[in-house]
Design a protein around this motif. Structure first.
Motif, PDB file in Angstrom:
ATOM      1  N   ARG A 109      39.684  48.266  46.367  1.00  0.00           N
ATOM      2  CA  ARG A 109      38.678  47.373  46.940  1.00  0.00           C
ATOM      3  C   ARG A 109      37.778  46.790  45.855  1.00  0.00           C
ATOM      4  O   ARG A 109      37.428  45.606  45.891  1.00  0.00           O
ATOM      5  N   ALA A 110      37.430  47.629  44.885  1.00  0.00           N
ATOM      6  CA  ALA A 110      36.617  47.134  43.771  1.00  0.00           C
ATOM      7  C   ALA A 110      37.374  46.079  42.965  1.00  0.00           C
ATOM      8  O   ALA A 110      36.812  45.054  42.550  1.00  0.00           O
ATOM      9  N   GLU A 111      38.667  46.327  42.744  1.00  0.00           N
ATOM     10  CA  GLU A 111      39.489  45.357  42.027  1.00  0.00           C
ATOM     11  C   GLU A 111      39.631  44.074  42.827  1.00  0.00           C
ATOM     12  O   GLU A 111      39.584  42.960  42.264  1.00  0.00           O
ATOM     13  N   LEU A 112      39.787  44.197  44.131  1.00  0.00           N
ATOM     14  CA  LEU A 112      39.894  43.022  44.998  1.00  0.00           C
ATOM     15  C   LEU A 112      38.620  42.187  44.935  1.00  0.00           C
ATOM     16  O   LEU A 112      38.678  40.952  44.855  1.00  0.00           O
ATOM     17  N   ALA A 113      37.468  42.844  44.954  1.00  0.00           N
ATOM     18  CA  ALA A 113      36.199  42.123  44.859  1.00  0.00           C
ATOM     19  C   ALA A 113      36.116  41.342  43.562  1.00  0.00           C
ATOM     20  O   ALA A 113      35.646  40.194  43.532  1.00  0.00           O
ATOM     21  N   ALA A 114      36.592  41.944  42.473  1.00  0.00           N
ATOM     22  CA  ALA A 114      36.572  41.253  41.181  1.00  0.00           C
ATOM     23  C   ALA A 114      37.524  40.054  41.182  1.00  0.00           C
ATOM     24  O   ALA A 114      37.208  38.989  40.632  1.00  0.00           O
ATOM     25  N   VAL A 145      38.427  38.145  43.642  1.00  0.00           N
ATOM     26  CA  VAL A 145      37.952  37.019  44.458  1.00  0.00           C
ATOM     27  C   VAL A 145      36.510  36.681  44.131  1.00  0.00           C
ATOM     28  O   VAL A 145      35.876  35.883  44.839  1.00  0.00           O
ATOM     29  N   ASP A 146      35.974  37.294  43.055  1.00  0.00           N
ATOM     30  CA  ASP A 146      34.600  37.012  42.601  1.00  0.00           C
ATOM     31  C   ASP A 146      33.587  37.262  43.701  1.00  0.00           C
ATOM     32  O   ASP A 146      32.721  36.430  43.982  1.00  0.00           O
ATOM     33  N   LEU A 147      33.691  38.429  44.313  1.00  0.00           N
ATOM     34  CA  LEU A 147      32.773  38.805  45.379  1.00  0.00           C
ATOM     35  C   LEU A 147      32.164  40.155  44.986  1.00  0.00           C
ATOM     36  O   LEU A 147      32.544  41.200  45.500  1.00  0.00           O
ATOM     37  N   GLN A 148      31.239  40.107  44.065  1.00  0.00           N
ATOM     38  CA  GLN A 148      30.648  41.320  43.525  1.00  0.00           C
ATOM     39  C   GLN A 148      29.556  41.870  44.442  1.00  0.00           C
ATOM     40  O   GLN A 148      28.902  41.136  45.180  1.00  0.00           O
ATOM     41  N   ALA A 149      29.395  43.193  44.377  1.00  0.00           N
ATOM     42  CA  ALA A 149      28.342  43.837  45.160  1.00  0.00           C
ATOM     43  C   ALA A 149      26.984  43.476  44.579  1.00  0.00           C
ATOM     44  O   ALA A 149      26.861  43.216  43.368  1.00  0.00           O
ATOM     45  N   PRO A 150      25.923  43.439  45.389  1.00  0.00           N
ATOM     46  CA  PRO A 150      24.590  43.107  44.878  1.00  0.00           C
ATOM     47  C   PRO A 150      24.074  44.186  43.944  1.00  0.00           C
ATOM     48  O   PRO A 150      24.451  45.333  44.048  1.00  0.00           O
TER      49      PRO A 150
END
Length: 360
Positions: free
Chosen positions: A348-353, A355-360
């Protein structure tokens, strides 16, 4: 430009499924797997020989020019679905997928021919828990030979050939007879782990470790989702079958509304897992946004497989808690798979990276 993934099974893939399922039905029943898991030799090497030699499935990803089948990850995914349904104790994922992908990245044609044309088992000496792109331990190259200890290596106990990353950046092919393999305590006894100790082992450099390991682990993670799909689907199917037969108050247990809701929810999860696993296999076959498809599949697959196995164990009630019933095989494989090639959280962390959807 990305293309729409093809999630449907072709006629050829369905025929392959039928052939593999027939083989496993005849030679890999649950009672035999349980018996093997209690022994010092849990791997079913005769079954592996049938898959590799008899059906040529060990060479599915290897080009025909190297004695392989020249197939794609889609066909491999179908095989892994069936192996997952049977919790088959064979080193297919580790040898025919992960090690093979590493050798394909290196262009080691002679070793690929050996894997395709003989029942040789290869293992990549990387911890089973590592996700694609994660740092990995290496052996020391001193005086032209390899030294060091590598842990968490799946199926190393039956490997004929080990692919060992070294601190010079190379990937080395090492004969398994030149190393010491020590079993580790493994939750999933059908895919045992081991420590590989190299003490002056000779090795042949076959390529650069970095890109080979990343490619191998990416394929392993993506196709592991198909194994998890097979496991989850079988868990659901067997649970539904049991609840239709088991009666309380003179009616089938499966007719109780609360259990219907649980089964319906699980069915939806398995259907979604099938879509994610098929998308990953299709992307790996075409290399179209494969990183994204693999992370999506693994972010979703592990929780579903574990949930399906847990529901199977609970809804089989008392009989599901016995050693003779195969429910524990599915739960242990699902739990172990949830850590293999990266956890769902890591993906999930890799997926966020991606798609450029980083946690606040």
């Amino acid at each position: 430009m990305s293309t729409q993934p093809d999630l449907l099974y072709s006629e050829e893939e369905e025929a392959l499924r039928a052939a593999v399922r027939d083989l496993l039905t005849d030679h890999c029943d649950a009672a035999d797997v349980i018996t093997r898991s209690e022994s010092d030799a849990p791997h079913d090497l005769p079954l592996w020989k049938s898959l590799a030699d008899g059906m040529g499935l060990a060479g599915l990803l290897i080009p025909e020019s190297l004695s392989g089948q020249g197939a794609s990850h889609r066909e491999v995914a179908v095989v892994l679905e069936e192996l997952g349904r049977a919790v088959a104790p064979v080193p297919y994922l580790t040898s025919a997928v992960v090690a093979t992908e590493a050798l394909l990245a290196c262009g080691a044609d002679d070793l690929l021919t050996r894997l395709a044309s003989t029942p040789t088992i290869a293992a990549l000496a990387i911890g089973l828990h590592l996700a694609p792109g994660a740092p990995f331990r290496t052996a020391r190259l001193e005086g032209g030979v390899l030294h060091g200890e590598l842990t968490g290596i799946a199926d190393a106990a039956v490997a004929d050939l080990l692919l060992v990353p070294a601190d010079d950046g190379g990937l080395y092919a090492v004969d398994a007879t030149d190393v010491t393999v020590t079993p580790q305590v493994s939750l999933d006894l059908t895919r045992p782990l081991a420590t590989v100790t190299l003490d002056g082992a000779a090795g042949r450099r076959v390529g650069d470790a970095g890109p080979a390991v990343r490619r191998a682990l990416r394929a392993g993670a993506g196709l592991l989702a198909s194994e998890q799909l097979g496991l989850a689907d079988r868990s659901l199917t067997e649970t539904v079958r049991y609840l239709k037969e088991r009666k309380q108050f003179n009616r089938p247990v499966g007719g109780f509304q609360a259990l219907k809701h649980r089964l319906a929810q699980l069915w939806l999860e398995v259907v979604n897992l099938r879509a994610a696993a098929r998308a990953a296999a299709d992307a790996l076959a075409g290399d179209a946004e494969a990183d994204l498809a693999v992370t999506v599949a693994q972010a979703y697959a592990a929780p579903v497989a574990v949930h399906a196995a847990e529901e199977a164990l609970q809804l089989h009630a008392g009989i599901g808690m016995t050693w003779e019933h195969p429910a524990h095989l599915f739960l242990k494989r699902a739990k172990a798979d949830s850590l293999a090639y990266g956890t769902a959280g890591a993906h999930r962390a890799e997926l966020a990276a991606l798609v450029d959807l980083q946690a606040p």
